[in-house]
Design an enzyme around this catalytic site. Structure first.
Site, PDB file in Angstrom:
ATOM      1  N   LYS A 204     -24.866  18.725 -20.291  1.00 17.60           N
ATOM      2  CA  LYS A 204     -24.064  18.764 -19.069  1.00 17.60           C
ATOM      3  C   LYS A 204     -23.410  17.404 -18.803  1.00 17.60           C
ATOM      4  CE  LYS A 204     -25.114  22.996 -18.279  1.00 17.60           C
ATOM      5  NZ  LYS A 204     -25.369  23.324 -19.664  1.00 17.60           N
ATOM      6  N   ASP A 205     -22.279  17.446 -18.076  1.00 23.72           N
ATOM      7  CA  ASP A 205     -21.508  16.241 -17.789  1.00 23.72           C
ATOM      8  C   ASP A 205     -22.359  15.173 -17.116  1.00 23.72           C
ATOM      9  OD1 ASP A 205     -18.276  16.970 -17.977  1.00 23.72           O
ATOM     10  OD2 ASP A 205     -19.571  18.697 -17.611  1.00 23.72           O
ATOM     11  N   LYS A 206     -22.032  13.925 -17.418  1.00 21.72           N
ATOM     12  CA  LYS A 206     -22.693  12.820 -16.741  1.00 21.72           C
ATOM     13  C   LYS A 206     -22.228  12.722 -15.299  1.00 21.72           C
ATOM     14  CE  LYS A 206     -23.091   7.786 -16.619  1.00 21.72           C
ATOM     15  NZ  LYS A 206     -22.763   6.489 -17.265  1.00 21.72           N
TER      16      LYS A 206
END
Length: 399
Positions: A252-254
């Site tokens: 998942k995106d930071k």
């Protein structure tokens, strides 16, 4: 760089659009994973689940009748000779379970002298099985059949000799799982008696594991402004486990607040739940036990909540029409501008040169400088452009 420079020019709708800023703050972007069953990862509880009553989960007691039944079933998988080996082991276990234990004081000396012989009696080696699928079926049967006590199986070096005169190295050794099955607390199996796979596998197969047949702890991980690998690295260090013990379906995106499902090999839920007060930017919860390890790609998709700031229009009707058309017709899932790099030369141009086999052109593109670059980098690139020698550009002189 602008969208049209990388081919982002076509749209699915005719409505005039509008612009805005996404991810201005990390909490403007919220992602929730959706698993293959359509369940959305949501953190609703950080408490560990109540433990299952271990007495109710205990395997059925051995009887002469159950031994006969399970031996007959096992013969259909492993053959009659190996079924006879299992029958021998089960009768030894039954005999020990049925014996009345004497007083502890009178037993202490005898236990020390006879421990090794009892261990030897309570383990058998099956005859060699060459077929891999049959060996897997044997392991599965011995660990899951409800008529059996808790058994441990290991693949060890055998002493038998095959028909062609070659030594057979793989045989299956069966014994009561550590601490149960023999009617006594034998402690953890140390591994020196069981071949090369004895030590670690013994505690993994220990029947006191609270998840029962489900060997993986599954939970929801909520993280803020941190990528998946970084979050799991923090957890692994705190509980002293290997990163390979974790399973997850996607990274998942930071920059965002994300929730996703994670699995962890044989770790009690209470151990992870206890981390929550010490974690920063990470919360763990919705614990359950699962039979399978999550792998990359095992998800249906992701659900997004996105806040857009500094929208370019105040016309609410225009915004509503554009959103309605996107909901009805969807949109073209272009690669975003961030995928094309931030250097002076977009990465897709370098990739195109590589695909054509033009290695020199690709290197020359990579070596083109950009604004705001450090002085030594600019000098190195200038030397490479002038001399065409990587050694000169890296050291300032011919090597």
């Amino acid at each position: 760089m602008e969208e049209r420079e990388v081919g982002i020019e076509e749209y699915t709708t005719a409505t005039s659009g509008f612009t805005g800023i996404l991810k201005h703050r990390y909490n403007d972007f919220q992602v929730s994973e959706v698993d293959l069953a359509g369940c959305t990862a949501r953190l609703t509880s950080t408490d560990a689940p109540s433990l299952v009553d271990t007495a109710a989960a205990a395997p059925a007691a051995l009887t002469t009748e159950s031994i006969a039944e399970v031996t007959e079933a096992f013969a259909g998988i492993a053959g009659p000779d190996n079924a006879a080996q299992l029958q021998k082991l089960l009768h030894s276990i039954l005999q020990q379970q049925s014996s009345t234990p004497p007083a502890a004081d009178a037993q202490a000396t005898d236990a020390a002298s006879s421990g090794a012989s009892q261990q030897q009696e309570l383990e058998v080696d099956l005859l060699p099985v060459q077929d891999k699928e049959t060996r897997k079926a044997i392991h599965q049967f011995l660990k899951t059949d409800p008529r059996l006590p808790s058994l441990q199986t290991d693949t060890v070096a055998g002493e038998a000799v095959a028909e062609d005169g070659q030594a057979v190295h793989n045989v299956i050794r069966i014994r009561p799982a550590a601490g149960r099955g023999a009617g006594q607390n034998t402690g953890r199996y140390k591994g020196q008696q069981g071949g090369k796979k004895g030590g670690k596998r013994a505690w993994r197969d220990e029947p006191s594991w609270e998840g029962g047949a489900n060997k993986h702890l599954k939970f929801v991980m909520l993280k803020e402004n941190m990528d998946t690998q970084a979050a799991l690295t923090i957890i692994s260090r705190m509980i002293h486990c290997h990163m390979k013990s974790f399973g997850f379906a996607g990274t998942k995106d930071k920059r965002g607040i994300t929730t996703q499902f994670v699995t962890l090999w044989k770790t009690p839920a209470a151990k992870l739940a206890a981390l929550n007060p010490r974690l920063r930017g990470i919360k763990l919860g919705n614990f359950e036990y699962a039979s399978a390890h999550l792998q990359l790609g095992q998800l249906k998709g992701n659900q997004f909540k996105i806040l857009m700031r500094e929208v370019s229009t105040d016309d609410l009707q225009q915004i509503a029409s554009a959103v309605a058309e996107v909901c009805e017709k969807g949109f073209i899932n272009y690669f975003g501008l961030q995928r094309f790099g931030t250097g002076s030369v977009p990465t897709h141009r370098v990739g195109a040169a590589l695909l054509r086999g033009k290695w020199k052109e690709a290197v020359q593109l990579i070596m083109q400088g950009g604004d705001g670059e450090r002085q030594e980098f600019r000098e190195a690139r200038a030397l490479f452009t002038e001399k065409g020698d990587i050694q000169v550009s890296s050291s300032g002189r011919a090597g």
